[in-house]
Design an enzyme around this catalytic site. Structure first.
Site, short mmCIF file in Angstrom:
data_model
loop_
_atom_site.label_atom_id
_atom_site.label_comp_id
_atom_site.label_asym_id
_atom_site.label_seq_id
_atom_site.Cartn_x
_atom_site.Cartn_y
_atom_site.Cartn_z
CE LYS A 70 -4.54 -1.26 1.90
NZ LYS A 70 -5.05 -0.67 2.90
CG ASP A 106 -8.24 0.86 3.10
OD1 ASP A 106 -9.60 0.53 2.74
OD2 ASP A 106 -8.05 1.07 2.99
#
Ligand code: NAP
Length: 290
Positions: A70, A106
């Protein structure tokens, strides 16, 4: 049916076999009748650049990114959204004319359940105190989410002082600065009585260690009356932590909706059209026997 024209989406990570993303994305693509397939790709850290160059060549349309890529994917992108820059992590990669672009879904995924009318009616977020347990990757998205809600105080609780200080310091340099207060676990009893939103971003209580909880029951009972308790874990469902919160009379939210919503936002970005969120939700519930 996979044909000569089928387009490819996917998720990269290491390990990747546990990922639930293929379940929900393929359910949505099948429902829409689009000629796409969403595949899991186990990519080692050293192979990340090679894999992305390969994806460019074979025409992959976009992909999700999970642990451990990520952050390391960021230098390989030709553009990054301000939101992903603030979080410091990318979980969704899409094609641009210049190369790969990255964003982070997210934050919106985390916020989606909190924006439901039942919460916004009860909770004016301004002047509210949010406490986040853990200071890893998911906690970063939660910090940005809580700041976007307008929470006045954002407290982060961790077990490693050096990591906590680095976490706090990183927000000062962020394009979206946030004043984060940091604490070690010993300080939790004091802050809990002022807490309106308590979020678990640690893996404590996650399957198979389902009897564990980041808080003891006696500590949970110190939580401010009427608080919201949110666990990012989605299996088991509910976690021991959420069971105790419910016994305390708190409003509880599990991690499944965040998982669904962050995926739905990514799929919408790739397909450039609304996606069947309910199909995605139901596919996961069925897969997890919920
Ligand atoms: P991460 O980057 O590894 O961070 C985990 C954090 O938890 C770290 O701060 C770690 O502390 C802390 N921690 C781990 N074990 C602990 C323990 N026994 N006691 C105290 N603290 C502990 O992981 P992540 O990516 O943030 O993910 C965290 C959780 O969120 C996972 O359960 C994941 O499945 C869930 N999640 C859910 C969604 C969703 O869509 N629902 C999305 C993202 C993540 P140290 O830094 O000191 O090691």
């Amino acid at each position: 049916m996979i044909t000569g024209t089928t387009k490819i989406l996917g998720v990269i990570g290491d390990p990747i076999s546990h990922s639930l993303s293929p379940v929900m994305h393929n359910a949505a693509l099948t429902h829409l009748g689009w000629d796409y397939v969403y595949l899991p790709f186990a990519i080692k850290s050293d192979d990340l650049k090679t894999a992305m160059d390969g994806f460019s060549v074979i025409g992959v349309e976009g992909f999700s990114v999970t642990i451990p890529h990520k952050q390391t994917v960021i230098p390989l992108l030709s553009e990054i959204s301000p939101l992903a820059q603030s979080v410091g992590a990318v979980n969704t990669v899409y094609r641009t004319e210049k190369g790969w672009g990255g964003t982070n879904t997210d934050v919106e995924g985390f916020l989606a359940p909190l924006k439901q009318p039942k919460f916004s009616l009860k909770t004016a977020w301004k002047d509210r105190v949010c406490v986040i347990l853990g200071n890893g990757g998911a906690a970063r998205a939660v910090v940005v989410g809580c700041a976007q809600l307008g929470c006045t105080e954002i407290h982060v609780v961790g077990r490693n002082l050096q990591k906590l200080e680095e976490f706090q310091g990183s927000w000062k340099l962020s394009p979206f600065p946030v004043d984060v207060k940091i604490h070690q676990w010993e300080n939790l009893p004091e802050i809990l009585k002022e807490t309106d939103l308590l979020v678990n971003t640690t893996p404590i209580g996650m399957s198979p260690k389902i009897d564990q909880s980041p808080l003891e029951k006696s500590l949970m009972n110190r939580l401010k009356e009427g608080g919201i308790v949110y666990d990012l874990i989605y299996t088991p469902n509910p976690t021991r932590f959420l069971q105790m919160a419910e016994e305390r009379g708190a409003i509880i939210i599990d991690g499944l909706e965040m998982l669904v919503q962050q995926g739905a936002i990514a799929l919408q970005l790739w397909l450039k059209q609304p996606v069947p969120v309910e199909i995605m939700r139901q596919s996961l519930r069925q897969y997890l026997n919920l």
